[in-house]
Design a protein around this motif. Structure first.
Motif, PDB file in Angstrom:
ATOM      1  N   THR A   1      -4.915   8.054   5.345  1.00  0.00           N
ATOM      2  CA  THR A   1      -5.241   6.281   5.320  1.00  0.00           C
ATOM      3  C   THR A   1      -4.189   5.791   4.389  1.00  0.00           C
ATOM      4  OG1 THR A   1      -6.859   4.748   4.867  1.00  0.00           O
ATOM      5  CG2 THR A   1      -6.761   6.685   3.325  1.00  0.00           C
ATOM      6  N   ALA A   2      -4.273   4.612   4.492  1.00  0.00           N
ATOM      7  CA  ALA A   2      -3.231   3.979   3.272  1.00  0.00           C
ATOM      8  C   ALA A   2      -4.239   3.892   2.130  1.00  0.00           C
ATOM      9  CB  ALA A   2      -2.862   2.433   4.001  1.00  0.00           C
ATOM     10  N   PHE A   3      -3.284   3.940   1.080  1.00  0.00           N
ATOM     11  CA  PHE A   3      -4.105   3.653  -0.290  1.00  0.00           C
ATOM     12  C   PHE A   3      -3.581   2.642  -1.013  1.00  0.00           C
ATOM     13  CE2 PHE A   3      -3.501   8.052   0.796  1.00  0.00           C
ATOM     14  CZ  PHE A   3      -4.982   8.738   0.436  1.00  0.00           C
ATOM     15  N   ALA A   4      -4.550   1.710  -1.638  1.00  0.00           N
ATOM     16  CA  ALA A   4      -4.557   0.615  -2.438  1.00  0.00           C
ATOM     17  C   ALA A   4      -3.742   0.961  -3.714  1.00  0.00           C
ATOM     18  CB  ALA A   4      -5.709  -0.034  -2.814  1.00  0.00           C
ATOM     19  N   THR A   5      -3.822   2.056  -4.342  1.00  0.00           N
ATOM     20  CA  THR A   5      -2.977   2.312  -5.546  1.00  0.00           C
ATOM     21  C   THR A   5      -1.997   3.492  -5.266  1.00  0.00           C
ATOM     22  OG1 THR A   5      -4.659   3.882  -6.558  1.00  0.00           O
ATOM     23  CG2 THR A   5      -4.977   1.691  -6.860  1.00  0.00           C
TER      24      THR A   5
ATOM     25  N   GLU B   1      -3.836   6.906  -6.355  1.00  0.00           N
ATOM     26  CA  GLU B   1      -4.472   7.506  -5.224  1.00  0.00           C
ATOM     27  C   GLU B   1      -3.756   8.147  -4.139  1.00  0.00           C
ATOM     28  OE1 GLU B   1      -6.352   3.952  -3.550  1.00  0.00           O
ATOM     29  OE2 GLU B   1      -8.053   4.318  -4.688  1.00  0.00           O
ATOM     30  N   ALA B   2      -2.449   7.833  -3.726  1.00  0.00           N
ATOM     31  CA  ALA B   2      -1.609   8.496  -3.036  1.00  0.00           C
ATOM     32  C   ALA B   2      -1.027   9.699  -3.633  1.00  0.00           C
ATOM     33  CB  ALA B   2      -0.538   7.468  -2.437  1.00  0.00           C
ATOM     34  N   LEU B   3      -0.774   9.554  -4.893  1.00  0.00           N
ATOM     35  CA  LEU B   3      -0.476  10.850  -5.543  1.00  0.00           C
ATOM     36  C   LEU B   3      -1.427  11.630  -5.667  1.00  0.00           C
ATOM     37  CD1 LEU B   3       1.642   9.151  -8.453  1.00  0.00           C
ATOM     38  CD2 LEU B   3       2.588  10.337  -6.350  1.00  0.00           C
TER      39      LEU B   3
ATOM     40  N   CYS C   1       1.034  -1.262   0.060  1.00  0.00           N
ATOM     41  CA  CYS C   1      -0.113  -0.122   0.084  1.00  0.00           C
ATOM     42  C   CYS C   1       0.678   1.212  -0.082  1.00  0.00           C
ATOM     43  CB  CYS C   1      -1.014  -0.115   1.179  1.00  0.00           C
ATOM     44  SG  CYS C   1      -0.207   0.316   2.927  1.00  0.00           S
ATOM     45  N   TRP C   2       0.163   2.446  -0.189  1.00  0.00           N
ATOM     46  CA  TRP C   2       1.083   3.679  -0.205  1.00  0.00           C
ATOM     47  C   TRP C   2       0.325   4.612   0.727  1.00  0.00           C
ATOM     48  CZ3 TRP C   2       0.230   0.494  -4.073  1.00  0.00           C
ATOM     49  CH2 TRP C   2       1.016   0.081  -5.122  1.00  0.00           C
ATOM     50  N   VAL C   3       1.418   5.303   1.508  1.00  0.00           N
ATOM     51  CA  VAL C   3       1.044   6.436   2.192  1.00  0.00           C
ATOM     52  C   VAL C   3       1.548   7.852   2.186  1.00  0.00           C
ATOM     53  CG1 VAL C   3       0.614   4.758   4.364  1.00  0.00           C
ATOM     54  CG2 VAL C   3       2.804   5.802   4.141  1.00  0.00           C
TER      55      VAL C   3
ATOM     56  N   ALA D   1      -3.043  17.122  -3.415  1.00  0.00           N
ATOM     57  CA  ALA D   1      -4.121  17.996  -2.219  1.00  0.00           C
ATOM     58  C   ALA D   1      -3.273  18.475  -1.197  1.00  0.00           C
ATOM     59  CB  ALA D   1      -5.143  17.060  -1.758  1.00  0.00           C
ATOM     60  N   TRP D   2      -2.426  17.984  -0.598  1.00  0.00           N
ATOM     61  CA  TRP D   2      -1.723  18.294   0.504  1.00  0.00           C
ATOM     62  C   TRP D   2      -0.790  19.461   0.178  1.00  0.00           C
ATOM     63  CZ3 TRP D   2      -1.992  18.432   5.609  1.00  0.00           C
ATOM     64  CH2 TRP D   2      -2.459  17.345   6.234  1.00  0.00           C
ATOM     65  N   ARG D   3      -0.085  19.360  -0.852  1.00  0.00           N
ATOM     66  CA  ARG D   3       0.873  20.486  -1.363  1.00  0.00           C
ATOM     67  C   ARG D   3      -0.135  21.678  -1.617  1.00  0.00           C
ATOM     68  NH1 ARG D   3       4.810  16.913  -5.331  1.00  0.00           N
ATOM     69  NH2 ARG D   3       6.239  16.352  -3.656  1.00  0.00           N
TER      70      ARG D   3
END
Length: 64
Positions: A39-43, A46-48, A27-29, A53-55
């Motif tokens: 959360t942890a992301f399955a792909t 999604e994490a990117l 998973c990706w965080v 959004a955070w940036r």
């Protein structure tokens, strides 16, 4: 302050139990200044998206 927003991969036992039950072994965080956010992301995609959004939030002056 210049915040760092990174995507990290988690493998094996680092994957949350719920995802492991679903058969996921990776998973990706998102990390903001080295701290996991959300959360942890399955792909990775999604994490990117979350990273972007955070940036955006941080550029607008949101304090992490």
């Amino acid at each position: 302050m210049n915040s760092q927003v990174n995507v990290a991969v988690m493998i094996g036992s680092g994957v949350p139990t719920g995802m492991q039950i679903q058969g996921k072994r990776v998973c990706w965080v998102v990390l903001v200044n080295g701290e996991r956010r959300g959360t942890a992301f399955a792909t990775r995609g999604e994490a990117l998206e979350c990273q972007a959004a955070w940036r955006e939030l941080l550029q607008r002056g949101y304090a992490a």
